[in-house]
Design a protein around this motif. Structure first.
Motif, PDB file in Angstrom:
ATOM      1  N   PHE A   1       1.794 -66.128  -6.505  1.00  0.00           N
ATOM      2  CA  PHE A   1       0.826 -65.037  -6.425  1.00  0.00           C
ATOM      3  C   PHE A   1       1.060 -64.070  -7.584  1.00  0.00           C
ATOM      4  O   PHE A   1       2.190 -63.742  -7.918  1.00  0.00           O
ATOM      5  CB  PHE A   1       0.965 -64.304  -5.087  1.00  0.00           C
ATOM      6  CG  PHE A   1       0.668 -65.185  -3.912  1.00  0.00           C
ATOM      7  CD1 PHE A   1      -0.638 -65.372  -3.474  1.00  0.00           C
ATOM      8  CD2 PHE A   1       1.689 -65.857  -3.253  1.00  0.00           C
ATOM      9  CE1 PHE A   1      -0.910 -66.197  -2.393  1.00  0.00           C
ATOM     10  CE2 PHE A   1       1.426 -66.678  -2.182  1.00  0.00           C
ATOM     11  CZ  PHE A   1       0.118 -66.858  -1.750  1.00  0.00           C
ATOM     12  N   ASP A   2      -0.042 -63.616  -8.182  1.00  0.00           N
ATOM     13  CA  ASP A   2       0.059 -62.707  -9.319  1.00  0.00           C
ATOM     14  C   ASP A   2       0.526 -61.313  -8.902  1.00  0.00           C
ATOM     15  O   ASP A   2       1.180 -60.623  -9.655  1.00  0.00           O
ATOM     16  CB  ASP A   2      -1.297 -62.590 -10.034  1.00  0.00           C
ATOM     17  CG  ASP A   2      -1.705 -63.905 -10.677  1.00  0.00           C
ATOM     18  OD1 ASP A   2      -0.798 -64.674 -11.048  1.00  0.00           O
ATOM     19  OD2 ASP A   2      -2.918 -64.158 -10.803  1.00  0.00           O
ATOM     20  N   ASP A   3       0.159 -60.930  -7.699  1.00  0.00           N
ATOM     21  CA  ASP A   3       0.453 -59.573  -7.235  1.00  0.00           C
ATOM     22  C   ASP A   3       1.303 -59.669  -5.959  1.00  0.00           C
ATOM     23  O   ASP A   3       0.947 -60.401  -5.022  1.00  0.00           O
ATOM     24  CB  ASP A   3      -0.876 -58.863  -6.945  1.00  0.00           C
ATOM     25  CG  ASP A   3      -0.698 -57.430  -6.498  1.00  0.00           C
ATOM     26  OD1 ASP A   3       0.425 -56.898  -6.640  1.00  0.00           O
ATOM     27  OD2 ASP A   3      -1.676 -56.843  -6.000  1.00  0.00           O
TER      28      ASP A   3
ATOM     29  N   ALA B   1       0.604 -61.514  -2.155  1.00  0.00           N
ATOM     30  CA  ALA B   1       1.551 -62.420  -1.497  1.00  0.00           C
ATOM     31  C   ALA B   1       1.890 -61.910  -0.111  1.00  0.00           C
ATOM     32  O   ALA B   1       1.990 -62.685   0.844  1.00  0.00           O
ATOM     33  CB  ALA B   1       2.819 -62.550  -2.332  1.00  0.00           C
ATOM     34  N   LEU B   2       2.026 -60.616   0.009  1.00  0.00           N
ATOM     35  CA  LEU B   2       2.380 -60.007   1.287  1.00  0.00           C
ATOM     36  C   LEU B   2       1.240 -60.135   2.297  1.00  0.00           C
ATOM     37  O   LEU B   2       1.460 -60.513   3.450  1.00  0.00           O
ATOM     38  CB  LEU B   2       2.714 -58.528   1.055  1.00  0.00           C
ATOM     39  CG  LEU B   2       3.235 -57.741   2.233  1.00  0.00           C
ATOM     40  CD1 LEU B   2       4.559 -58.323   2.709  1.00  0.00           C
ATOM     41  CD2 LEU B   2       3.431 -56.287   1.821  1.00  0.00           C
ATOM     42  N   ASN B   3       0.024 -59.886   1.851  1.00  0.00           N
ATOM     43  CA  ASN B   3      -1.120 -59.882   2.767  1.00  0.00           C
ATOM     44  C   ASN B   3      -1.691 -61.268   3.050  1.00  0.00           C
ATOM     45  O   ASN B   3      -2.046 -61.569   4.185  1.00  0.00           O
ATOM     46  CB  ASN B   3      -2.236 -58.988   2.211  1.00  0.00           C
ATOM     47  CG  ASN B   3      -1.808 -57.546   2.138  1.00  0.00           C
ATOM     48  OD1 ASN B   3      -0.951 -57.109   2.889  1.00  0.00           O
ATOM     49  ND2 ASN B   3      -2.393 -56.804   1.209  1.00  0.00           N
ATOM     50  N   GLU B   4      -1.796 -62.100   2.037  1.00  0.00           N
ATOM     51  CA  GLU B   4      -2.481 -63.382   2.194  1.00  0.00           C
ATOM     52  C   GLU B   4      -1.563 -64.590   2.148  1.00  0.00           C
ATOM     53  O   GLU B   4      -1.975 -65.689   2.509  1.00  0.00           O
ATOM     54  CB  GLU B   4      -3.541 -63.525   1.097  1.00  0.00           C
ATOM     55  CG  GLU B   4      -4.597 -62.442   1.139  1.00  0.00           C
ATOM     56  CD  GLU B   4      -5.548 -62.540  -0.042  1.00  0.00           C
ATOM     57  OE1 GLU B   4      -5.611 -63.616  -0.674  1.00  0.00           O
ATOM     58  OE2 GLU B   4      -6.230 -61.545  -0.323  1.00  0.00           O
ATOM     59  N   GLY B   5      -0.341 -64.401   1.682  1.00  0.00           N
ATOM     60  CA  GLY B   5       0.526 -65.539   1.435  1.00  0.00           C
ATOM     61  C   GLY B   5       1.457 -65.926   2.559  1.00  0.00           C
ATOM     62  O   GLY B   5       2.261 -66.835   2.407  1.00  0.00           O
ATOM     63  N   CYS B   6       1.370 -65.266   3.682  1.00  0.00           N
ATOM     64  CA  CYS B   6       2.302 -65.542   4.770  1.00  0.00           C
ATOM     65  C   CYS B   6       2.186 -66.999   5.230  1.00  0.00           C
ATOM     66  O   CYS B   6       1.101 -67.485   5.568  1.00  0.00           O
ATOM     67  CB  CYS B   6       2.044 -64.601   5.939  1.00  0.00           C
ATOM     68  SG  CYS B   6       3.283 -64.728   7.222  1.00  0.00           S
TER      69      CYS B   6
ATOM     70  N   CYS C   1       9.430 -60.718   1.081  1.00  0.00           N
ATOM     71  CA  CYS C   1       8.622 -60.295  -0.070  1.00  0.00           C
ATOM     72  C   CYS C   1       9.238 -59.072  -0.753  1.00  0.00           C
ATOM     73  O   CYS C   1       9.259 -58.989  -1.980  1.00  0.00           O
ATOM     74  CB  CYS C   1       7.195 -59.990   0.360  1.00  0.00           C
ATOM     75  SG  CYS C   1       6.236 -61.467   0.744  1.00  0.00           S
ATOM     76  N   SER C   2       9.752 -58.142   0.047  1.00  0.00           N
ATOM     77  CA  SER C   2      10.379 -56.959  -0.553  1.00  0.00           C
ATOM     78  C   SER C   2      11.651 -57.351  -1.307  1.00  0.00           C
ATOM     79  O   SER C   2      11.940 -56.804  -2.368  1.00  0.00           O
ATOM     80  CB  SER C   2      10.672 -55.888   0.500  1.00  0.00           C
ATOM     81  OG  SER C   2      11.657 -56.336   1.402  1.00  0.00           O
ATOM     82  N   CYS C   3      12.403 -58.314  -0.771  1.00  0.00           N
ATOM     83  CA  CYS C   3      13.598 -58.800  -1.479  1.00  0.00           C
ATOM     84  C   CYS C   3      13.211 -59.480  -2.783  1.00  0.00           C
ATOM     85  O   CYS C   3      13.842 -59.249  -3.819  1.00  0.00           O
ATOM     86  CB  CYS C   3      14.365 -59.796  -0.612  1.00  0.00           C
ATOM     87  SG  CYS C   3      15.278 -59.049   0.725  1.00  0.00           S
ATOM     88  N   PHE C   4      12.207 -60.339  -2.722  1.00  0.00           N
ATOM     89  CA  PHE C   4      11.779 -61.070  -3.910  1.00  0.00           C
ATOM     90  C   PHE C   4      11.236 -60.139  -4.987  1.00  0.00           C
ATOM     91  O   PHE C   4      11.317 -60.438  -6.175  1.00  0.00           O
ATOM     92  CB  PHE C   4      10.719 -62.109  -3.556  1.00  0.00           C
ATOM     93  CG  PHE C   4      11.210 -63.225  -2.675  1.00  0.00           C
ATOM     94  CD1 PHE C   4      12.526 -63.645  -2.700  1.00  0.00           C
ATOM     95  CD2 PHE C   4      10.332 -63.867  -1.820  1.00  0.00           C
ATOM     96  CE1 PHE C   4      12.962 -64.682  -1.897  1.00  0.00           C
ATOM     97  CE2 PHE C   4      10.757 -64.901  -1.015  1.00  0.00           C
ATOM     98  CZ  PHE C   4      12.081 -65.309  -1.055  1.00  0.00           C
ATOM     99  N   HIS C   5      10.666 -59.015  -4.569  1.00  0.00           N
ATOM    100  CA  HIS C   5      10.055 -58.081  -5.508  1.00  0.00           C
ATOM    101  C   HIS C   5      11.085 -57.164  -6.172  1.00  0.00           C
ATOM    102  O   HIS C   5      10.826 -56.613  -7.240  1.00  0.00           O
ATOM    103  CB  HIS C   5       8.982 -57.249  -4.797  1.00  0.00           C
ATOM    104  CG  HIS C   5       8.159 -56.422  -5.717  1.00  0.00           C
ATOM    105  ND1 HIS C   5       7.378 -56.954  -6.713  1.00  0.00           N
ATOM    106  CD2 HIS C   5       8.011 -55.077  -5.820  1.00  0.00           C
ATOM    107  CE1 HIS C   5       6.786 -55.991  -7.376  1.00  0.00           C
ATOM    108  NE2 HIS C   5       7.155 -54.840  -6.856  1.00  0.00           N
TER     109      HIS C   5
END
Length: 169
Positions: free
Chosen positions: A27-29, A33-38, A53-57
């Motif tokens: 995901f580019d953003d 990823a957080l909203n649609e990528g689950c 996602c917060s860890c990856f970011h």
């Protein structure tokens, strides 16, 4: 056995987390990823996906992944030993009558067809080992077979290190 299982589970967890990180990077953003990528495996645990996602970011995680990739590219010798731990390999070799176990482990783990550099390392080690055996045999009575020659225990290790140091320093 417990140590082996812990190591196996740890490696599988790391691989699973790495796979999730690769998915996150598609995901580019990060918000997308957080909203649609689950993933489906997180359907009932969205809070876990949010945490991942917060860890990856985080910049620290990204730096660590980049450092690991750089270190992986620097490797000059790649082992091919699979899942069988080295202590089990060493024990199997101890049961045999091999003179230089370290050289045999090197062959078992690193030597692969069409890898000329590693094959030449192994050939050099075997040649040096034969010279050591001949040297020891020359000091024994003439009627003693060469099979009974038993060099010092760490000679194979020294041959291995000397051969690799000549190339890699």
């Amino acid at each position: 056995m417990l140590a082996y299982l812990n190591q196996l589970f740890s490696e599988r967890y790391k691989q699973w987390k790495s796979d999730l990180h690769q998915y996150f990077l598609m995901f580019d953003d990060p918000q997308v990823a957080l909203n649609e990528g689950c993933l489906k495996e997180f359907e009932d645990r969205e809070d876990s996906w949010v945490w991942l996602c917060s860890c990856f970011h985080e910049s620290g995680y990204v730096k660590k992944v980049k450092a690991n990739n750089i270190n992986q590219e620097k490797k000059t010798l790649l082992h091919h030993s699979g899942l069988r731990p080295f202590p089990y390999r060493m024990e199997a070799l101890r049961k045999g009558c091999l003179k230089f176990r370290e050289i045999d482990i090197f062959a078992d783990v690193y030597v692969r067809p069409r890898d000329e550099l590693i094959e030449s390392f192994h050939a050099t080690m075997v040649e040096k080992g034969q010279l050591v055996v001949q040297e020891f045999a020359s000091q024994l009575p003439l009627d003693m077979p060469i099979e009974y020659v038993d060099p010092l225990e760490d000679v194979g290790f020294h041959i291995l290190i000397e051969t690799l140091n000549q190339t890699f320093g």
